[in-house]
Motif scaffolding. Structure first.
Motif, PDB file in Angstrom:
ATOM      1  N   ASP A 266      48.214  37.493  26.979  1.00  0.00           N
ATOM      2  CA  ASP A 266      48.201  39.070  27.276  1.00  0.00           C
ATOM      3  C   ASP A 266      47.244  39.598  26.756  1.00  0.00           C
ATOM      4  O   ASP A 266      47.051  39.495  25.503  1.00  0.00           O
ATOM      5  N   HIS A 267      46.420  40.418  27.488  1.00  0.00           N
ATOM      6  CA  HIS A 267      45.338  41.441  27.107  1.00  0.00           C
ATOM      7  C   HIS A 267      44.038  40.537  27.670  1.00  0.00           C
ATOM      8  O   HIS A 267      43.353  41.124  28.555  1.00  0.00           O
ATOM      9  N   LEU A 268      43.402  39.820  26.836  1.00  0.00           N
ATOM     10  CA  LEU A 268      42.324  38.941  27.200  1.00  0.00           C
ATOM     11  C   LEU A 268      40.880  39.406  27.222  1.00  0.00           C
ATOM     12  O   LEU A 268      40.041  38.886  27.881  1.00  0.00           O
TER      13      LEU A 268
ATOM     14  N   LEU B  57      51.485  35.344  24.040  1.00  0.00           N
ATOM     15  CA  LEU B  57      50.835  35.737  23.018  1.00  0.00           C
ATOM     16  C   LEU B  57      50.176  36.952  23.287  1.00  0.00           C
ATOM     17  O   LEU B  57      49.534  37.051  24.427  1.00  0.00           O
ATOM     18  N   HIS B  58      49.988  37.949  22.401  1.00  0.00           N
ATOM     19  CA  HIS B  58      48.913  39.004  22.328  1.00  0.00           C
ATOM     20  C   HIS B  58      47.773  38.136  22.233  1.00  0.00           C
ATOM     21  O   HIS B  58      47.477  38.086  20.827  1.00  0.00           O
ATOM     22  N   ALA B  59      46.764  38.076  22.837  1.00  0.00           N
ATOM     23  CA  ALA B  59      45.651  37.236  22.571  1.00  0.00           C
ATOM     24  C   ALA B  59      44.293  37.786  22.933  1.00  0.00           C
ATOM     25  O   ALA B  59      44.138  38.411  23.972  1.00  0.00           O
TER      26      ALA B  59
ATOM     27  N   CYS C  45      56.091  42.675  33.263  1.00  0.00           N
ATOM     28  CA  CYS C  45      56.446  41.261  32.386  1.00  0.00           C
ATOM     29  C   CYS C  45      55.773  41.709  30.822  1.00  0.00           C
ATOM     30  O   CYS C  45      55.755  40.928  30.206  1.00  0.00           O
ATOM     31  N   HIS C  46      55.386  42.953  30.522  1.00  0.00           N
ATOM     32  CA  HIS C  46      55.068  43.151  29.327  1.00  0.00           C
ATOM     33  C   HIS C  46      55.262  44.446  28.706  1.00  0.00           C
ATOM     34  O   HIS C  46      54.394  45.305  29.143  1.00  0.00           O
ATOM     35  N   THR C  47      56.101  44.683  28.094  1.00  0.00           N
ATOM     36  CA  THR C  47      56.328  46.328  27.468  1.00  0.00           C
ATOM     37  C   THR C  47      57.127  46.273  26.001  1.00  0.00           C
ATOM     38  O   THR C  47      57.632  45.294  25.650  1.00  0.00           O
ATOM     39  N   HIS C  48      56.845  47.283  25.514  1.00  0.00           N
ATOM     40  CA  HIS C  48      57.115  47.826  24.038  1.00  0.00           C
ATOM     41  C   HIS C  48      58.143  49.011  24.305  1.00  0.00           C
ATOM     42  O   HIS C  48      57.779  50.171  23.762  1.00  0.00           O
ATOM     43  N   ILE C  49      59.046  49.059  25.269  1.00  0.00           N
ATOM     44  CA  ILE C  49      59.383  50.450  25.825  1.00  0.00           C
ATOM     45  C   ILE C  49      60.657  50.750  24.785  1.00  0.00           C
ATOM     46  O   ILE C  49      60.881  51.870  25.000  1.00  0.00           O
TER      47      ILE C  49
ATOM     48  N   THR D 279      52.432  47.093  32.347  1.00  0.00           N
ATOM     49  CA  THR D 279      52.192  48.400  31.646  1.00  0.00           C
ATOM     50  C   THR D 279      51.661  48.278  30.341  1.00  0.00           C
ATOM     51  O   THR D 279      51.169  49.155  29.879  1.00  0.00           O
ATOM     52  N   ASP D 280      52.382  47.239  29.548  1.00  0.00           N
ATOM     53  CA  ASP D 280      52.214  47.124  28.059  1.00  0.00           C
ATOM     54  C   ASP D 280      52.750  48.799  27.474  1.00  0.00           C
ATOM     55  O   ASP D 280      52.306  49.132  26.415  1.00  0.00           O
ATOM     56  N   CYS D 281      53.692  49.182  28.070  1.00  0.00           N
ATOM     57  CA  CYS D 281      54.126  50.663  27.975  1.00  0.00           C
ATOM     58  C   CYS D 281      54.649  50.502  26.266  1.00  0.00           C
ATOM     59  O   CYS D 281      55.507  49.845  25.770  1.00  0.00           O
TER      60      CYS D 281
HETATM   61 FE    FE Z   1      51.513  44.549  24.011  1.00  0.00          FE
END
Ligand code: FE
Ligand code: DI6
Length: 422
Positions: A265-267, A242-244, A72-76, A317-319
């Motif tokens: 996301d992140h946290l 949000l990248h938070a 649910c979170h990638t920059h692929i 993954t945040d790939c």
């Molecule tokens: Fe990210």
């Protein structure tokens, strides 16, 4: 009773992840039936309705079946290569310092702007193939390495093309507020105006964005700037995330919760107030242990506080080429357990049920329940915990997308990174 199904999988063990069930929702010696792309029936082999008929029957041979995994979170989708930054970070240069020197996200922006649609697609497909071979059936893909309308649109068109050409459901996210592009250096507010008034409306008009994201950070955007982006998203009826709290506590979680966001996301730097805000809003906490690992962070997200408050936790993954060059959701599950101390059960719920919630798809995906889309993965494992226990081993032996089986294809070759020197 006369049941007519399109397909039936027999002799499987199910990890349904159904919310009402305890633990994994384990059902041993079970079967699962599909009709019209949805789960029509599931239960133990003994309860298979007499007279049940299926056009095709698959003997599951004792495999485990889970919901299809959801990243649910990638920059692929990106071009370029940043292993030089990996080397620099190992020499002690921080991620923030690399960003200030014009590297980091901006380095990938330069390479991505220079890449054609075809180049970008070709660069991304091997990474996507690696994920799909691991039982991933739904994939979120963010823009954010173009920062101008043309390139952001190109990235999102590549993402849509991946969803068309590959057996995976793709959800796109516009991440215009990822970094300030060089042509707006020193004029961040003007760039935010461009994002809100030109780029986002144009992308929305083309149907290219399913959601809107931003990077709320000292090296990213302030809360006030993010709020402008969220207001623009709301005007277009697009959900936000949000990248938070990745590198510092900017109270972004409170902001995204106030906007009814899908996820924060992140946290790592999430405060008790942030936890309460997420809990009250029902916003999913997306944990990204890959970025924590590659940046060799030491501050853990407040796992126990999130648990105590009942905040759903997803794992992704945040790939991306900088902070998480890791196109493996199974690896993310293992890191979530080893580094963040999630239980393997939480890790699997984090890549299925809660990941679906983080994309606003809970009604359709994320669990094995009658009526849901028949997206599932078959695994040659003894217990569901095996999925999180190993690192660098893929026990996926089959994947089904909306009732249609596909072989788990091995990665097609190609590079995880683009050619050096770009
Ligand atoms: Fe990210
Ligand atoms: N946080 C991240 O982890 C990625 N973006 C962000 O805002 C990293 C992006 C990159 O370094 O390329």
């Amino acid at each position: 009773m006369n049941h007519t199904w399109d397909a039936l999988w027999t002799h499987v063990h199910l990890a349904t992840l159904a919310p009402a069930a305890a633990g994994y929702g384990e059902l041993r010696d079970a079967a699962l039936a599909v009709r019209d792309g949805r789960i029509a029936w599931l239960g133990s082999m003994r309860e298979l309705p007499a007279g049940a008929q299926a056009a095709i029957e698959h003997d599951g041979q004792g495999c485990w079946v889970t919901p299809g995994l959801i990243d649910c979170h990638t920059h692929i989708v990106y071009a370029g290569n940043r292993s030089d930054e990996f080397e620099a970070r190992l020499q002690g240069v921080s991620y923030e310092e690399i960003a200030r020197r014009g590297g980091g996200i901006r380095s990938t922006v330069r390479a991505t702007r220079a890449a054609t649609f075809e180049t970008l697609l070709a660069a991304s497909l091997p990474r996507v193939a690696t994920l799909l071979a691991e039982g991933v059936t739904t994939l979120e893909i963010k823009s954010g390495y173009g920062l101008d309308l043309d390139t952001e649109a190109r990235m999102l068109r590549v993402a849509r093309e991946i969803g068309r050409a590959e057996p995976v459901r793709v959800r796109t996210t516009y991440l215009g507020a990822h970094a300030v592009p060089p042509e707006f250096a020193g004029r961040t507010d003007d760039y935010v105006t461009r994002v809100c008034e030109e780029v986002l409306p144009a992308l929305a008009a083309e149907g290219l964005a399913d959601a809107v994201d931003a990077f709320c950070e000292t090296i990213g955007f302030t809360r006030a700037q993010v709020e402008r982006v969220f207001d623009a998203a709301r005007r277009l009826q697009l959900p936000v995330k949000l990248h938070a709290e990745q590198l510092s506590d900017q109270q972004g979680s409170q902001l995204v919760a106030r906007h009814g966001g899908l996820s924060a996301d992140h946290l790592e730097w999430l405060s008790p107030q942030g936890v309460q805000a997420l809990a009250a809003a029902g916003t999913v906490a997306v944990l990204l242990p890959g970025a924590y690992y590659f940046l060799r962070e030491t501050r853990l997200p407040p796992l126990q506080a999130l648990r105590d408050a009942g905040v759903p936790m997803a794992v992704a993954t945040d790939c991306n080429p900088g902070t998480s060059p890791m196109p493996s959701l199974l690896a993310a599950m293992n890191l979530a357990c080893t580094l963040f101390r999630l239980t393997p059960q939480e890790a699997l719920a984090g890549t299925t049920r809660h990941a679906a919630a983080a994309l606003g798809l809970s009604g359709q995906l994320g669990t094995l329940e009658p009526g849901k889309v028949a997206d599932f993965a078959l695994w040659a494992i003894d217990r569901p915990a095996d999925l999180s226990c190993a690192l660098g081993f893929n026990p996926c032996v089959g994947v089904v997308n909306a009732g249609v089986p596909r072989a788990p294809r091995p990665p097609q070759g190609g590079r995880c990174f683009d050619q050096p020197g770009q």
